[in-house]
Design a protein around this motif. Structure first.
Motif, mmCIF file in Angstrom:
data_model
loop_
_atom_site.group_PDB
_atom_site.id
_atom_site.type_symbol
_atom_site.label_atom_id
_atom_site.label_comp_id
_atom_site.label_asym_id
_atom_site.label_seq_id
_atom_site.Cartn_x
_atom_site.Cartn_y
_atom_site.Cartn_z
ATOM 1 N N GLY A 115 0.745 -1.191 -0.083
ATOM 2 C CA GLY A 115 -0.026 0.084 0.076
ATOM 3 C C GLY A 115 0.749 1.296 -0.073
ATOM 4 O O GLY A 115 0.286 2.158 0.726
ATOM 5 N N ALA A 116 1.673 1.294 -0.602
ATOM 6 C CA ALA A 116 2.758 2.427 -0.742
ATOM 7 C C ALA A 116 2.603 3.476 -1.477
ATOM 8 O O ALA A 116 2.709 4.770 -1.524
ATOM 9 C CB ALA A 116 4.236 2.107 -0.773
ATOM 10 N N CYS A 117 2.126 3.101 -2.869
ATOM 11 C CA CYS A 117 1.708 4.087 -3.870
ATOM 12 C C CYS A 117 0.462 4.725 -3.797
ATOM 13 O O CYS A 117 0.372 5.905 -4.451
ATOM 14 C CB CYS A 117 2.284 3.380 -5.211
ATOM 15 N N ARG A 118 -0.452 4.359 -3.314
ATOM 16 C CA ARG A 118 -1.743 4.855 -3.256
ATOM 17 C C ARG A 118 -2.723 4.875 -4.592
ATOM 18 O O ARG A 118 -3.456 5.708 -4.944
ATOM 19 C CB ARG A 118 -1.949 6.443 -2.596
ATOM 20 N N GLN A 167 -15.371 2.074 -1.150
ATOM 21 C CA GLN A 167 -16.024 1.034 -0.613
ATOM 22 C C GLN A 167 -17.291 1.582 0.307
ATOM 23 O O GLN A 167 -16.884 2.843 0.777
ATOM 24 C CB GLN A 167 -15.042 0.325 0.374
ATOM 25 N N TYR A 168 -18.372 0.987 0.039
ATOM 26 C CA TYR A 168 -19.503 1.170 0.489
ATOM 27 C C TYR A 168 -19.778 0.629 1.952
ATOM 28 O O TYR A 168 -19.760 -0.687 1.832
ATOM 29 C CB TYR A 168 -20.670 1.531 -0.523
ATOM 30 N N ARG A 177 -16.314 5.392 0.897
ATOM 31 C CA ARG A 177 -14.693 6.081 1.216
ATOM 32 C C ARG A 177 -13.773 5.357 0.550
ATOM 33 O O ARG A 177 -14.050 4.323 0.121
ATOM 34 C CB ARG A 177 -14.434 5.656 2.887
ATOM 35 N N LEU A 178 -12.666 6.127 0.474
ATOM 36 C CA LEU A 178 -11.523 5.659 -0.380
ATOM 37 C C LEU A 178 -10.714 4.418 0.485
ATOM 38 O O LEU A 178 -10.496 4.742 1.610
ATOM 39 C CB LEU A 178 -10.764 6.702 -0.714
ATOM 40 N N VAL A 179 -10.586 3.368 -0.430
ATOM 41 C CA VAL A 179 -9.731 2.367 0.247
ATOM 42 C C VAL A 179 -8.792 1.993 -0.648
ATOM 43 O O VAL A 179 -9.171 2.174 -2.012
ATOM 44 C CB VAL A 179 -10.366 1.149 0.703
#
Ligand code: SF4
Ligand code: SF4
Ligand code: SF4
Ligand code: SF4
Ligand code: FES
Lengths: 922, 175
Positions: free
Chosen positions: A43-46, A52-53, A62-64
């Motif tokens: 999860g480094a580069c985003r 996701q709801y 929300r952003l995941v």
């Protein structure tokens, strides 16, 4: 299985995968950088953000990060959501704030994951108007080019280099937007697997240094599926050609063999194909020693005339295809066919084949090696003989980490968490070798013993597993170690024993096989892997077999002499026999005919040389160390009068009226004939589809659909464009016509998919991300678990007794230099060292030599060997290790006793510019 | 009747009066027509304002060409510049569409207002770099790719391109 919803569409997916992986497997486009199918997520580069709801009512979401989000039943996601799209577009833009305006002069351009992802997110105009950060590049050796400005700090390189491949000399340095990926100073990257950075780095920071000169874009390469010929592991590769030159070698995914990675010997070792010294025409020796060029008709006439002599014999080769060796044997008859191994190699190769054929244990492919939970390496320097196996072993020792993670219900792709949890916890790996090895850093124990003692260690472990006659090693520390090893192996579910032909010692291999058999009897799934010398060592051993005709040794044959005409197939006899033997070759043989793709000492002696096509210009089947038959295909047609070896041999056999070959005309027919007449090789026809194979009625194109310059490439010679060369022997086409739809795995010439120009397009060819190719895994296994290992306990081998003023010779393999073919490749030549002899510091003191001095090596058989001294403190006392496969050590045999003395006339070499010594000498 | 007679006469007059206007057709080849600078004719390779070869051998023109009539081979010069070792256009195939010029990121390849390329022998329609490379910058006098790109070449080190900061000192502890 879980049911999830992505953008109002329901999918049934595998539970526990991450969303990114799931989306890619479903064929949805979701951009990413730092995640890698073989290395998991951090999860480094985003870049892989999605919405996701919570539930049906949730409208905002929300952003995941897709790569960090496990899919679970009922989850609701959106890739298309406006917020997610905008976020991803902004992320690419920010990653590229400092990105230089380099694409036209970047060796990644056209197959750049960053380009692909930028297009995918729709980012077009940069809003940043400030000044860009810049970096200085480093010199990383002759293999890898560094262009640090292009970095997007995804961390894939260090994760691969350090965490996956166990390298130590590449790291992330500095902080914030000063971050820098490189070495502490300029110098050759130490890892034997550094070349994979070229494919791992999603941008043009690390590129193939050879390709940066005489560069060709991916779309302009004519490629073919091939098999690496640099060692017996047989990694699957893609060979790319342009203008008659091999431009590069890339990894070709094979779930069972090499997966996503190659070693540097394979990746950079194909350069010999482009050597200027390779013959393009048959050459006939004149009385004055110079050669005349012939066309192939006249060459065949000359060869036939020479073969009318009474005593005709032939020498095969472990680096030539099964088919060529088979034809050669048909041509001269079984009794006059010599497989072409040296005295040391022959016994080991045949014995290894027998042991693997008869063992009850599993003979693992690399993928299975990675599942081992306890490993014992008995006397094999894996990193230098079968390099890719070492990379797999580095993954195998991490299985315990995965188990620990499983207990905490971490998922296998949660890479950072698992590494944090496991720290240095590893599965046991025990190594016994004559000196330090490159795997010692992950080993539970490593012991330096002389080869006979390594066999005794094996016997002592066996004694612990199956108490018998009380065969103990005799040394309390080693016996304690044997107990420890036995305990680790017994506790394992999938223990793996590795040995090999590296030290030329068959007893060690036999011990390894007995250990594996004992473990099998103990009820676990034991594995036995034996490393071997050359690309087709196993194929040749299966072809020769044990029974039937007496197996001859090349050197004995030469020394006995008495041969009118000798045919040598793709073999340099100088490497296989003593100096005396090689001198006698010319004296005892009236007419020497060599078929080879290289210019070797043997071709320079020959009366007639028939130039053969290299692996990149012809087709053939090779059998790897685990008994997997694999086919290589030509990337381009051979130039001028070069012909595949099988073609020359078939023509000769036809002219000679060899009955068995009279109905053979095509390559496939030879393969089938070989399979039909040699039961051990019956499976080779399954290695790849036949030449008539068509998917949807079409051939598989070697050229991409955007192959450029077709109407101008040859225009300098003539504007009249000839027809594309036809390929009668394979289902591939030397053109862009055809289709890659439903292509079998063995025929895939390159990986490309719309929107995915880089090698990341691979997932579009897999059943699901990381899984086998949809078209099936290439190759066919010839050795199944068919053996029944009668547990016949060998006697305890004699202990190694060091002698006064005599040294026991052991071969020392080097990843670059010990293999004949790759050592000729220009970039690797820079990394090879002239032949050397390793001795212990004590011996050096006794002989009064220091590093770089010369030593004279002698015994009753050997005369005139002079080698450079290297002092190796980890070497076993009483042994001297010579660099195997180097000009200067040909003819030395493992296990010989020699005397050493200082060479008074030795000229010390200037220190090499390249400092890094990859030999693993401490 | 009168009306149609008038129409006839007007027509005759109009046509006769054209006899004295300037002719639009020209006596080609004695007389050359005017061609706008952006006319798509014979292709040239240009040089940058410093007088060095502009083409960096990126292959984009070749891949953009619909008839595949451009072939080249990249190499790197001593000074670090990428350049085409050979660059060949087969004009007997070229349709003068200008796609190559559109694709070129360095403004190296340009079409010129010259279409007089007839040859008796088709082989003479094959132009090599020596036939294509001209001495000037062509239509774009100012653009210099290497002043924009991040690649270091001799005379332009890292950090000296447009809008670049000097190279970062990795060992510095300053923020
Ligand atoms: S890394 Fe990719 S985006 Fe960057 S210059 Fe190279 S090709 Fe272009
Ligand atoms: S060098 Fe390449 S792999 Fe490493 S962080 Fe930069 S972009 Fe990623
Ligand atoms: S003008 Fe068109 S056809 Fe001619 S070279 Fe350029 S792209 Fe090709
Ligand atoms: S697009 Fe321009 S820079 Fe690239 S190869 Fe063609 S002429 Fe050269
Ligand atoms: S790929 Fe998901 S954060 Fe990098």
């Amino acid at each position: 299985m879980a049911t999830i919803r992505i953008d109002q569409q329901e999918y049934t997916v595998r539970d526990g995968d991450n969303l990114l992986q799931t989306c890619l497997s479903l064929g949805l486009d979701l951009p990413y950088f730092c995640w890698h199918p073989a290395m998991g997520s951090i999860g480094a580069c985003r870049q892989c953000a999605v919405l996701q709801y919570q539930n049906e009512e949730d409208q905002r979401g929300r952003l995941v990060m897709g790569c960090m989000t496990p899919v679970s039943d009922g989850a609701i996601f959106s890739l298309q959501g406006d917020k997610a799209q905008r976020f991803r577009k902004t992320i690419v833009e920010s990653l590229m704030l400092n990105h230089p305006h380099d694409c036209p002069v970047c060796a990644e351009g056209g197959e750049c994951h960053l380009q692909d992802m930028t297009v995918m997110t729709g980012h077009r105009d940069r809003s940043y108007r400030g000044r860009k950060n810049t970096h200085r590049n480093q010199y990383l050796g002759p293999l890898i080019h560094h262009e640090m400005n292009r970095c997007i700090t995804c961390y894939r390189c260090t994760r691969y280099y350090r965490d996956y491949a166990g390298g130590t000399d590449l790291a992330a340095m500095a902080a914030h937007d000063h971050i820098y990926f490189g070495r502490h100073e300029d110098g050759v990257l130490e890892s034997e697997f550094a070349g994979n950075l070229v494919e791992v780095c999603p941008t043009g920071v690390f590129t193939d240094r050879q390709l940066v000169h005489q560069y060709t874009r991916k779309w302009d390469l004519q490629s073919a599926p091939s098999v690496c010929t640099a060692c017996a592991v047989g990694c699957n590769i893609v060979v790319g050609e342009r203008y008659g030159k091999v431009k590069r070698v890339h990894n070709r995914f094979n779930a069972e063999v090499n997966g996503y990675f190659l070693c540097d010997r394979g990746r950079f070792g194909a350069g010999f194909v482009n050597l200027e010294s390779r013959l393009e025409f048959p050459a006939l020796r004149r009385p004055d020693g110079r050669y005349d060029a012939l066309d192939h008709h006249r060459a065949l006439e000359h060869a036939l005339r020479a073969m009318e002599a009474e005593k005709v014999a032939a020498v095969g080769s472990p680096r030539a295809s099964v088919e060529a060796n088979h034809l050669l044997r048909l041509l001269v008859g079984n009794a006059r066919f010599y497989p072409g191994w040296s005295r040391g190699e022959q016994g080991a190769a045949i014995r290894a084949m027998e042991l693997l054929r008869d063992t009850e244990a599993t003979v693992p492919d690399l993928a299975q090696i990675e599942t081992a939970d306890a490993v014992l390496i008995l006397g094999e320097d894996v990193t230098n003989t079968s390099p890719r196996v070492a990379l797999s072993l580095r993954q195998a020792v991490r299985n315990r980490a995965r188990d620990m993670a499983g207990e905490l219900r971490l998922l296998p792709w949660q890479d950072a968490a698992i590494r944090n949890l496991a720290q240095d916890t590893r599965n046991p790996l025990h190594i016994a070798a004559v000196s330090n090895t490159r795997l010692d850093d992950v080993a539970a124990s490593h012991t330096c013993l002389a080869p006979p003692d390594i066999a005794r260690l094996g016997a002592a472990v066996l004694e612990e597993l199956l108490p018998g006659e009380g065969q103990h090693f005799g040394d309390p520390t080693v016996d304690a170690l044997a107990q420890q090893i036995a305990r680790d192996l017994r506790q394992a579910k999938r223990p793996l024993i590795i040995a090999g032909a590296g030290y030329g010692n068959t007893t060690i291999m036999e011990m390894a096989a007995e250990l594996a058999a004992a473990l099998c009897h103990g009820g676990c799934e034991a594995m036995l892997s034996l490393c071997q010398g050359e690309a087709n060592s196993m194929g040749l051993a299966l072809l020769t077999g044990t029974g039937g005709a007496r197996v001859h040794r090349l050197e004995d044959m030469i020394v006995q002499g008495d041969i009118d005409t000798l045919l040598v197939l793709e073999n340099d006899v100088e490497r296989r026999c003593s100096r005396r033997g090689f001198k006698l070759l010319r004296k005892h043989v009236k007419t020497l005919i060599t078929l080879d793709s290289l210019d070797t000492a043997t071709t320079s002696l020959s009366d007639l040389v028939l130039p053969t096509a290299s692996f990149a210009e012809s087709e053939g089947t090779l059998v790897n160390h685990a008994g997997r038959a694999q086919r290589y295909f030509p990337a381009f047609p051979p130039a001028n009068e070069r012909r595949p070896a099988w073609f020359w041999l078939l023509a000769l056999a036809h002219e000679r009226g060899i009955e068995a070959t009279s109905r053979l005309h095509q390559f496939d027919e030879i393969t089938r004939h070989c399979a039909a007449s040699i039961p051990a090789l019956a499976g080779i026809t399954e290695a790849a589809p036949r030449s008539q194979f068509r998917a949807h009625g079409l051939r598989v194109p070697r050229q991409t659909h955007r192959y450029s310059g077709r109407t101008a490439m040859r225009a300098a010679l003539s504007v009249h464009e000839p027809k594309q060369p036809q390929d009668e022997e394979t289902p591939l086409a030397f053109s862009m016509e055809g289709s890659q739809r439903d292509t079998p795995g063995a025929l895939l010439p390159y990986f490309w998919s719309p929107g995915w120009n880089s090698n990341q397009s691979l997932h579009r060819y897999q059943k699901a991300v990381g899984e086998p190719l949809r078209g099936g895994t290439a190759g066919s296994r010839l050795l199944y678990r068919q053996g029944h290992a009668t547990l016949e306990r060998a006697a305890m081998p004699g202990a190694f007794e060091p002698r006064e003023n005599q040294w026991y010779l052991v071969p020392r393999h080097a990843i670059f230099g010990s293999d004949e073919l790759s050592a000729l490749s220009p970039p690797l030549r820079e990394l090879t060292h002239p032949a050397w002899l390793e001795i212990t510091p004590a011996a050096a003191q006794a002989l009064q030599v220091i590093d770089g001095d010369g030593l004279i090596i002698e015994n009753e058989r050997l005369r005139g060997y002079r080698l450079e001294v290297r002092i190796n403190p980890s070497l076993v006392a009483g042994c001297a290790a010579y660099s195997a496969g180097h000009a200067g050590t040909f003819g030395l045999l493992p296990g010989e006793w020699v005397t050493l003395q200082k060479d008074p006339d030795w000229q010390r070499r200037e220190p090499a510019v390249i400092a890094s010594d990859r030999g693993g000498v401490a | 009747m009168l009306k149609s007679l008038r129409s006839q006469l007007t027509t005759l007059w109009t046509i006769l009066s054209h006899t004295f206007t300037r002719a639009e057709t020209v006596q080609y080849p004695e007389q050359k027509p005017y061609l706008a600078p952006r006319y798509r004719g014979r292709i040239v390779l240009t040089r940058d304002p410093d007088g060095d070869e502009r083409c960096v051998a990126c292959n984009l023109c070749a891949v953009a060409c619909p008839v595949d009539c451009i072939a080249l081979q990249q190499d790197v010069r001593e000074d670090g510049r990428w350049y085409p070792e050979f660059f060949r256009i087969n004009f007997s195939r070229c349709i003068l569409c200008g796609m190559c010029e559109e694709a070129c990121p360095t403004n190296a390849i340009q079409l010129t207002p010259d279409f007089e390329m007839c040859e008796y022998d088709r082989n003479n329609m094959v132009y090599e770099k020596e036939h294509l490379l001209i001495d000037g910058p062509g239509k774009y006098p100012d653009y210099n790719f290497y002043r924009v790109s991040g690649l270091a070449i001799s005379g332009k080190d890292k950090g000296e391109a447009q809008r670049e900061l000097p190279p970062i000192d990795v060992k510095s502890l300053l923020p």
